[in-house]
Design a protein around this motif. Sequence first.
Motif, PDB file in Angstrom:
ATOM      1  N   ASP A  88       0.721  -1.438   0.332  1.00  0.00           N
ATOM      2  CA  ASP A  88       0.139   0.174   0.171  1.00  0.00           C
ATOM      3  C   ASP A  88       1.259   1.614   0.194  1.00  0.00           C
ATOM      4  OD1 ASP A  88      -2.291  -1.485  -0.130  1.00  0.00           O
ATOM      5  OD2 ASP A  88      -2.501  -1.384   2.001  1.00  0.00           O
ATOM      6  N   ARG A  89       1.990   1.295   0.602  1.00  0.00           N
ATOM      7  CA  ARG A  89       2.987   2.592   0.506  1.00  0.00           C
ATOM      8  C   ARG A  89       3.751   2.697  -0.641  1.00  0.00           C
ATOM      9  NH1 ARG A  89       8.043   0.968   1.513  1.00  0.00           N
ATOM     10  NH2 ARG A  89       8.626  -1.169   2.718  1.00  0.00           N
ATOM     11  N   GLU A  90       3.813   1.869  -1.508  1.00  0.00           N
ATOM     12  CA  GLU A  90       4.335   1.392  -2.396  1.00  0.00           C
ATOM     13  C   GLU A  90       3.787   2.882  -3.146  1.00  0.00           C
ATOM     14  OE1 GLU A  90       7.119  -1.947  -2.039  1.00  0.00           O
ATOM     15  OE2 GLU A  90       5.266  -2.190  -3.291  1.00  0.00           O
ATOM     16  N   VAL A  91       2.122   2.020  -3.563  1.00  0.00           N
ATOM     17  CA  VAL A  91       1.333   3.174  -4.455  1.00  0.00           C
ATOM     18  C   VAL A  91       0.757   3.952  -4.306  1.00  0.00           C
ATOM     19  CG1 VAL A  91      -1.640   2.124  -5.284  1.00  0.00           C
ATOM     20  CG2 VAL A  91      -0.270   0.386  -5.177  1.00  0.00           C
ATOM     21  N   ALA A  92       0.878   4.501  -2.609  1.00  0.00           N
ATOM     22  CA  ALA A  92       0.245   5.807  -2.275  1.00  0.00           C
ATOM     23  C   ALA A  92       1.276   6.633  -2.247  1.00  0.00           C
ATOM     24  CB  ALA A  92      -0.272   5.636  -0.625  1.00  0.00           C
ATOM     25  N   ALA A  93       2.636   5.986  -2.705  1.00  0.00           N
ATOM     26  CA  ALA A  93       4.570   7.004  -3.048  1.00  0.00           C
ATOM     27  C   ALA A  93       4.229   6.915  -4.011  1.00  0.00           C
ATOM     28  CB  ALA A  93       5.118   6.730  -3.074  1.00  0.00           C
ATOM     29  N   ALA A  94       3.447   6.452  -5.130  1.00  0.00           N
ATOM     30  CA  ALA A  94       3.642   6.444  -6.415  1.00  0.00           C
ATOM     31  C   ALA A  94       2.205   8.073  -6.935  1.00  0.00           C
ATOM     32  CB  ALA A  94       3.197   4.846  -7.038  1.00  0.00           C
ATOM     33  N   ARG A  95       1.252   7.486  -5.826  1.00  0.00           N
ATOM     34  CA  ARG A  95       0.117   8.111  -6.321  1.00  0.00           C
ATOM     35  C   ARG A  95       0.314  10.069  -6.139  1.00  0.00           C
ATOM     36  NH1 ARG A  95      -5.429   6.028  -3.806  1.00  0.00           N
ATOM     37  NH2 ARG A  95      -5.603   5.887  -5.618  1.00  0.00           N
ATOM     38  N   ALA A  96       1.001   9.975  -4.566  1.00  0.00           N
ATOM     39  CA  ALA A  96       1.066  10.972  -4.439  1.00  0.00           C
ATOM     40  C   ALA A  96       2.425  11.879  -5.710  1.00  0.00           C
ATOM     41  CB  ALA A  96       2.112  11.110  -2.974  1.00  0.00           C
ATOM     42  N   LEU A  97       3.603  11.319  -5.965  1.00  0.00           N
ATOM     43  CA  LEU A  97       3.989  12.226  -6.586  1.00  0.00           C
ATOM     44  C   LEU A  97       3.763  12.187  -8.094  1.00  0.00           C
ATOM     45  CD1 LEU A  97       7.354  12.226  -7.739  1.00  0.00           C
ATOM     46  CD2 LEU A  97       7.070  10.267  -8.700  1.00  0.00           C
ATOM     47  N   ALA A  98       2.406  11.110  -8.978  1.00  0.00           N
ATOM     48  CA  ALA A  98       1.897  11.800  -9.975  1.00  0.00           C
ATOM     49  C   ALA A  98       1.257  13.297  -9.418  1.00  0.00           C
ATOM     50  CB  ALA A  98       0.853  10.582 -10.327  1.00  0.00           C
ATOM     51  N   GLN A  99       0.569  13.391  -8.078  1.00  0.00           N
ATOM     52  CA  GLN A  99      -0.687  14.587  -7.830  1.00  0.00           C
ATOM     53  C   GLN A  99       0.423  15.712  -7.951  1.00  0.00           C
ATOM     54  OE1 GLN A  99      -2.468  12.481  -4.544  1.00  0.00           O
ATOM     55  NE2 GLN A  99      -4.707  11.653  -6.432  1.00  0.00           N
ATOM     56  N   THR A 100       1.659  15.233  -7.404  1.00  0.00           N
ATOM     57  CA  THR A 100       2.469  16.635  -7.607  1.00  0.00           C
ATOM     58  C   THR A 100       2.931  17.230  -8.411  1.00  0.00           C
ATOM     59  OG1 THR A 100       4.767  15.531  -8.191  1.00  0.00           O
ATOM     60  CG2 THR A 100       4.196  15.656  -5.507  1.00  0.00           C
ATOM     61  N   GLY A 101       2.794  16.651  -9.732  1.00  0.00           N
ATOM     62  CA  GLY A 101       1.766  17.295 -11.184  1.00  0.00           C
ATOM     63  C   GLY A 101       3.892  17.385 -11.589  1.00  0.00           C
ATOM     64  N   VAL A 102       4.735  16.870 -11.245  1.00  0.00           N
ATOM     65  CA  VAL A 102       5.899  16.395 -12.222  1.00  0.00           C
ATOM     66  C   VAL A 102       5.919  16.069 -13.193  1.00  0.00           C
ATOM     67  CG1 VAL A 102       7.397  17.464 -10.079  1.00  0.00           C
ATOM     68  CG2 VAL A 102       7.242  14.899 -10.532  1.00  0.00           C
ATOM     69  N   LEU A 103       7.038  15.460 -14.206  1.00  0.00           N
ATOM     70  CA  LEU A 103       6.688  14.813 -14.948  1.00  0.00           C
ATOM     71  C   LEU A 103       7.419  13.156 -14.230  1.00  0.00           C
ATOM     72  CD1 LEU A 103       6.039  13.867 -17.944  1.00  0.00           C
ATOM     73  CD2 LEU A 103       8.609  14.745 -18.836  1.00  0.00           C
ATOM     74  N   VAL A 104       6.313  12.088 -14.831  1.00  0.00           N
ATOM     75  CA  VAL A 104       6.311  10.676 -14.219  1.00  0.00           C
ATOM     76  C   VAL A 104       7.187  10.001 -15.391  1.00  0.00           C
ATOM     77  CG1 VAL A 104       6.084   9.003 -12.422  1.00  0.00           C
ATOM     78  CG2 VAL A 104       5.133  11.451 -11.741  1.00  0.00           C
ATOM     79  N   GLU A 105       7.757   9.186 -15.357  1.00  0.00           N
ATOM     80  CA  GLU A 105       7.904   7.727 -15.566  1.00  0.00           C
ATOM     81  C   GLU A 105       7.420   6.732 -14.934  1.00  0.00           C
ATOM     82  OE1 GLU A 105      11.717   5.683 -16.883  1.00  0.00           O
ATOM     83  OE2 GLU A 105      11.789   5.088 -15.596  1.00  0.00           O
ATOM     84  N   ALA A 106       6.239   5.925 -15.129  1.00  0.00           N
ATOM     85  CA  ALA A 106       5.209   5.482 -15.160  1.00  0.00           C
ATOM     86  C   ALA A 106       6.109   3.765 -15.315  1.00  0.00           C
ATOM     87  CB  ALA A 106       3.861   4.605 -15.202  1.00  0.00           C
TER      88      ALA A 106
END
Lengths: 328, 302
Positions: B80-98
Motif C-alpha cells: 500500500d505504501r508503495e502505491v500511495a507514494a506513486a500516487r502522491a508523486l503523480a499528484q505533485t504534477g511533476v513529469l513521471v516515468e511510470a
Amino acid sequence: MSLELVCPAGTPAALRAAIEAGADTVYCGYRDCTNARNYPGLNFDEAEMERAIAYAHQHSRKVLVAINTFPQAANPGPWHRAIDHAASSGADAVILADIGVLAYATKRHPELRRHLSVQASASNELSIAFFRDRFDIRRVVLPRVLSIEQVAALVNRVGIETEVFAFGSVGPMSEGRCFLSSYMTGLSPTSEGACAPASHVSYVEDGAATRSCLGGITLNRFSQGEPAAYPTPCKGRYVTHGCASYLFEEPVALNAIDILADLRDAGVTALKIEGRQRGRAYVSEVVASFRRAIDALERGDSAAVASGLHAVAEGGRETHGAYEKGWR
Amino acid sequence: MTARGKLTLGPLLFHWTAQKRRDFYFHIADEADLDCVYLGEVVCSKRDPFFEPHIEAVVERLTAAGKQVVRSTLAMMTLDREVAAARALAQTGVLVEANDVACLSEVAGRPHVVGPYINVFNEGACDVLIDGGAVRIVLPVEMTKSAVRVLAGRAGETEMLVFGRQPLAVAMRCYHARSHGLTKDGCQFVCGLDPDGLPADTIDGQALLTVNGTQTLSNGYLVLLDELGELRAMGVTHFRLSPQDMDMVAVARIHRAVLDGQRGTAEAMTQLRQLTGSIPWQNGFLHGREGLAWIERADAHA
C-alpha cells in the motif's frame, strides 16, 4: 459460493480428463504464438477448440481461452483472429495480457467476457483498477508473488473476481516481464509463448551426473535421483560469492491444497491449477484431488485433506510459495 | 532529421549510499552533456528513505543545469505504501516515468513517460498509452530492430536504452538477500555491498547474470554505439544511458559525440572499451538474437 476449480488443458484429451475429474472450468489456448504455453504437440486448432467448448457446455462446464502473449509489432493478426474465433465459438471468457489486445477485444467483442492474465503482472490495486476501468476486466489472475493477507486486501478493494494459483510451479519473477529466456535463446516467451523452448534445451551426461542446458548455457547439474526442475532460467543453479545455489527458486512445486480455507476466507473466486504442458494423468490426478478438497471444505469437513500430490509435483517437493510471508 | 538526438540518464538501479548518490548527481548536473535525467528508486522501496532527504537539492541542481528531470517509479508495486507514494508523486504534477501500470491511472490525461518495465511491444499498446497522455515511450529492452522501426516515432517521443546492464526481470523476492541467506524483510541492505551488482555465474564458471536486489540484470553492458545512427533514422528520439559504477560523464561524452556526428563509432568504441574494462558488451536483442550476444558490425550487416 464454492471455490471455482479452473484447470489446464494442453490437449483435447486433457480437457475431457479435467472435466471428468471435476473441473468447473477449463482453460486452453490455440496452437500458435498467441498463448503462453506454445510448446510442440500442445494446444488446440480452431476445430478442436469448437468441439472442446461444445463438449464442456454439454457438461455444464466453462472454457476460458488464453490469448495471453504480447503481439510483435506489425503482426497483430494471429491475436485478433484468436479473439474473433473464441468469440464466435462461444468461449466463456478470454484471458488476455497485452494492452493492445485488450483494446481490440473490448472494442470488437464487448460482450465477450475478459479476464486479465497473470502475464499482465497486475500485482496491486491500482494496476488492476487500470485494466478494470479501461477494459471492463471481470476477473484478474493474481501474480504468484502475494501473501494471503495481500490477496485478501486486494479482493476487498478491486471489486472484481480474483483467481489465484493453487498448484503448479512457483514463478518467482514478475510474469510477462521476464526476459531471461530470450536473453539465453533469442526466442521471446513474451511474444512467442515459450519459456525455455524445447528446441533449445539439452541434457549432457557429465560423469555420474547430468547437466541441463538452455541455449548451450549450463543451468544445473544433478545426480540421478536428485530432484531437478525443467531448465527454465529461474530454476537453475548459479554461483554467487563462490557458492552454487538455487538463487531464484528451489525445484519445488506450489501446492495450496491445505490452505484452501484461507484462500476462501480471503474471498478469492477461483483456484487455478497450472500445467497445460503436463499430460492427461497429471490433470486427472491433480484435478480430482482438488475437487475432493473443495467438496470437503464445502461440507465443513475439517479433517486435513491428504494431498498425496508430491509424486506429480515438479521436483517432488511442495511449498506454499509467496502465500507465506517468509518466502520473499 | 533536424532535431538532434537527446541523451538521457536512466534511473540509478543500484543501492549506493546517499552520499555517493548525491555526489554522483551533482557531478552529472555540473559536468555531463545530458538532456534529461531520470531520478527515483525503481527496484526496491526499502531503499527509498535513504536518498529522500537529498532529492530536492538534486532536482534543483539538475534543473538549474538545464536538464529535464523525470521522476521514475518502482517497476513493481505490491505494498500500500508503495502505491500511495506513486500516487502522491503523480499528484505533485511533476513529469513521471511510470514503470508499473499502477501509475497509468494516476497520470491519465496528463503528460507522462511510459518506462521500459511496462510492456509496449506493438502499435495497439502504443496507441492506448499515447491516447492516455504518454508523451514518451521507453521501449522494453527485449526489442528487435524491426519492431523499433514500426514503433519509433509513431507518435510522440521514443526512447531506448543504449548503454548499461540490461534489466531482464523484476521480482517480489530479493535474490541479493537470498544469496546471503537472508530474506527481503530482514535484508540488512546487503545490495549496498555491490554498487555495480552481484555477479551470478553458471556452475561451470560462465559469467551470465547480475543480481541487484529483486532485479536481475545481464552481466554484460548493452552497447549500441554502432546502431545509434540507424536508430535515430528510424525515429528514436531519446537515447538512455543506465548508470553503472564508472565514469558516466565520460560515457555520456562519447555517446554525445557519436550522436552529433563528431566522432566515428570505431574511435568511440575504442574509447568506451577503455572505460568498461573486461565487462563484455551485448547487443543481441536488437538484432533479433539472444540478448547476451554481441553482434559485430560486419555480422549485423551481413
